[in-house]
Design a protein around this motif. Structure first.
Motif, mmCIF file in Angstrom:
data_model
loop_
_atom_site.group_PDB
_atom_site.id
_atom_site.type_symbol
_atom_site.label_atom_id
_atom_site.label_comp_id
_atom_site.label_asym_id
_atom_site.label_seq_id
_atom_site.Cartn_x
_atom_site.Cartn_y
_atom_site.Cartn_z
ATOM 1 N N HIS A 70 0.789 -1.424 0.012
ATOM 2 C CA HIS A 70 -0.165 0.124 -0.105
ATOM 3 C C HIS A 70 0.773 1.366 0.021
ATOM 4 N N GLY A 71 2.093 1.250 0.364
ATOM 5 C CA GLY A 71 2.993 2.356 0.190
ATOM 6 C C GLY A 71 2.615 3.691 0.928
ATOM 7 N N PHE A 72 2.235 3.671 2.189
ATOM 8 C CA PHE A 72 1.841 4.827 2.845
ATOM 9 C C PHE A 72 2.866 5.414 3.234
ATOM 10 N N SER A 73 2.968 6.829 3.240
ATOM 11 C CA SER A 73 3.960 7.795 3.551
ATOM 12 C C SER A 73 3.484 9.176 3.591
ATOM 13 N N GLU A 74 4.044 10.105 4.167
ATOM 14 C CA GLU A 74 3.795 11.485 4.329
ATOM 15 C C GLU A 74 3.751 11.913 2.804
ATOM 16 N N THR A 75 4.715 11.522 2.064
ATOM 17 C CA THR A 75 4.447 12.108 0.381
ATOM 18 C C THR A 75 3.481 11.689 0.060
ATOM 19 N N LEU B 128 0.429 10.655 1.276
ATOM 20 C CA LEU B 128 -0.744 11.159 1.845
ATOM 21 C C LEU B 128 -0.934 12.819 1.521
ATOM 22 N N GLN B 129 0.174 13.295 1.450
ATOM 23 C CA GLN B 129 0.143 14.629 1.188
ATOM 24 C C GLN B 129 -0.418 15.281 -0.064
ATOM 25 N N ASP B 130 -0.465 14.404 -1.081
ATOM 26 C CA ASP B 130 -1.363 14.679 -2.401
ATOM 27 C C ASP B 130 -2.659 14.643 -2.179
ATOM 28 N N TYR B 131 -3.288 14.373 -1.080
ATOM 29 C CA TYR B 131 -4.500 14.211 -0.813
ATOM 30 C C TYR B 131 -5.107 15.258 0.412
ATOM 31 N N ASP C 187 -4.494 18.992 1.922
ATOM 32 C CA ASP C 187 -3.920 20.373 1.672
ATOM 33 C C ASP C 187 -3.045 20.678 2.925
ATOM 34 N N LYS C 188 -1.661 21.228 2.452
ATOM 35 C CA LYS C 188 -0.527 21.488 3.515
ATOM 36 C C LYS C 188 -1.167 22.553 4.434
ATOM 37 N N ASP C 189 -1.996 23.517 3.852
ATOM 38 C CA ASP C 189 -2.446 24.669 4.837
ATOM 39 C C ASP C 189 -3.499 24.291 5.776
ATOM 40 N N GLN C 190 -4.205 23.058 5.580
ATOM 41 C CA GLN C 190 -5.223 22.687 6.328
ATOM 42 C C GLN C 190 -4.816 21.401 7.464
ATOM 43 N N TYR C 191 -3.783 20.683 6.980
ATOM 44 C CA TYR C 191 -3.456 19.382 7.525
ATOM 45 C C TYR C 191 -2.320 19.355 7.764
ATOM 46 N N ASN C 192 -1.902 18.844 9.041
ATOM 47 C CA ASN C 192 -0.333 18.507 9.538
ATOM 48 C C ASN C 192 -0.409 16.785 9.438
ATOM 49 N N LEU C 193 0.014 16.247 8.800
ATOM 50 C CA LEU C 193 0.239 14.684 9.028
ATOM 51 C C LEU C 193 1.582 14.038 9.576
ATOM 52 N N THR C 194 1.120 12.955 10.027
ATOM 53 C CA THR C 194 2.121 12.383 10.805
ATOM 54 C C THR C 194 2.144 10.868 10.594
ATOM 55 N N VAL D 190 -8.378 2.955 -1.290
ATOM 56 C CA VAL D 190 -7.638 3.791 -0.469
ATOM 57 C C VAL D 190 -8.101 5.516 -0.852
ATOM 58 N N LYS D 191 -8.275 5.651 -1.810
ATOM 59 C CA LYS D 191 -8.674 7.126 -2.176
ATOM 60 C C LYS D 191 -9.895 7.412 -1.652
ATOM 61 N N LYS D 192 -10.902 6.430 -1.641
ATOM 62 C CA LYS D 192 -12.277 6.500 -0.991
ATOM 63 C C LYS D 192 -12.237 6.700 0.455
ATOM 64 N N ALA D 193 -11.537 5.823 0.962
ATOM 65 C CA ALA D 193 -11.315 5.798 2.446
ATOM 66 C C ALA D 193 -10.862 7.249 3.080
ATOM 67 N N ILE D 194 -9.696 7.837 2.187
ATOM 68 C CA ILE D 194 -9.315 9.200 2.514
ATOM 69 C C ILE D 194 -10.225 10.034 2.410
ATOM 70 N N ALA D 195 -11.014 9.998 1.622
ATOM 71 C CA ALA D 195 -12.216 11.086 1.623
ATOM 72 C C ALA D 195 -13.119 11.038 2.558
ATOM 73 N N VAL D 196 -13.383 9.637 3.076
ATOM 74 C CA VAL D 196 -14.281 9.643 4.166
ATOM 75 C C VAL D 196 -13.427 10.403 5.503
ATOM 76 N N ILE D 197 -12.250 10.278 5.703
ATOM 77 C CA ILE D 197 -11.473 10.887 6.645
ATOM 78 C C ILE D 197 -11.722 12.494 6.500
ATOM 79 N N LYS D 198 -11.512 12.832 5.439
ATOM 80 C CA LYS D 198 -11.534 14.334 5.102
ATOM 81 C C LYS D 198 -12.798 14.772 5.472
ATOM 82 N N ASN D 199 -13.951 14.164 5.133
ATOM 83 C CA ASN D 199 -15.342 14.587 5.305
ATOM 84 C C ASN D 199 -15.504 14.456 6.693
#
Length: 293
Positions: free
Chosen positions: A17-22, A24-27, A29-36, A105-114
């Protein structure tokens, strides 16, 4: 700024699945989210990582893995105000499926952002939490053999099930206290569920709900080969009550006791757990976990 921590099992599912900050950052916005992003490296590690994230004041903690990883992260968040997000990349994904969270994965990320949130019930076996289900007897044996295969696929699950059928020995002298009844059984299976899916789209408790304040319980005695085959068919059809020998209950609590052993082997959300005690208390904590769905 929303701080989101991702607890990742790097070998869940295919491990690709290749999860990394890089990534995830594509999904986000750096101005709204800080990812770890934190990766677990052994069984139980996700618990430590989640506690660390709580101390670091994460706003959302996301479990990225299968039911085992989700259980470790969720167990640490019970009774907290931090919501659990889920990106299901495991094999069974029972809780995610019950919450209608896509394995895409993209749809699951959309759920988190919602960030739509709700509270769900949590099962408890002595001091251990479960979110989908727990089981004793055959259910525990299947997971024990499944883990030994080291691959998490439906084919391996079927292999483990067949091996468990061959190896099965009924447990003598198990007492079950449920709904003011005491039942003495030699069980093939005792299955307690908080959700309506086990994973792989299979269900022993199709009427179960994460928010009804009740546990769904299935008790199956030792059956002959024909009735075992019929029970397997009833599982596929999601009609466990098809056989009169199968007993179905809804309850807030139950207790298992054994006169002949000083431990219980169980599976909890698809992970093997040995409980060193002559009795097991199973209860429900209503609406005690905040989840994003």
């Amino acid at each position: 700024m929303t701080h989101i921590h991702f607890i990742v099992n790097p070998i869940a599912g295919t491990g690709n699945h290749g999860f990394s900050e890089t990534f995830l950052q594509d999904y986000f916005d750096k101005d709204q989210y800080n990812l770890t992003v934190k990766c677990s490296s052994y069984k139980g590690h996700a618990i430590h990582l989640t506690k660390e994230s709580i101390n670091q004041q994460a706003h959302i903690i996301v479990a990225c893995g299968g039911d085992g990883t989700i259980n470790e992260v969720a167990s640490t968040l019970v009774n907290s105000n931090i919501p659990l997000g889920i990106i299901p990349v495991g094999s069974g994904n029972g809780l995610a499926s019950n919450l209608k969270i896509s394995q895409n994965v993209k749809k699951a990320i959309a759920v988190i952002k919602n960030n739509q949130q709700t509270k769900i019930d949590v099962g408890c076996v002595n001091e251990h939490y479960f979110f989908s289900n727990t089981g004793f007897g055959f259910s525990a044996s299947v997971i024990k053999n499944y883990e030994a295969l080291q691959k998490r696929t439906l084919f391996c699950y079927m292999q483990a099930s067949l091996k468990s059928l061959k190896e099965f020995h009924k447990k003598e002298g198990i007492s079950i206290e449920i709904n003011e009844l005491e039942i003495l059984v030699n069980p093939f299976l005792i299955f307690i569920s908080n959700s309506n899916e086990m994973g792989y789209n299979l269900s022993l408790t199709p009427k179960a709900s994460l928010q009804d304040g009740l546990l769904d319980v299935i008790i199956v005695p030792k059956l002959n080969k024909l009735k075992m085959l019929l029970f397997g068919v009833s599982l596929l059809l999601k009609k466990p009550e098809f056989l009169k020998e199968v007993k179905c209950f809804q309850t807030k609590a139950l207790k298992l006791s054994s006169k002949n052993t000083d431990f219980f082997e169980s599976q909890m959300d698809g992970e093997m757990l040995k409980i060193h005690d002559t009795s097991v208390s199973i209860s429900l904590k209503e609406k005690s976990l905040l989840v994003i769905f």
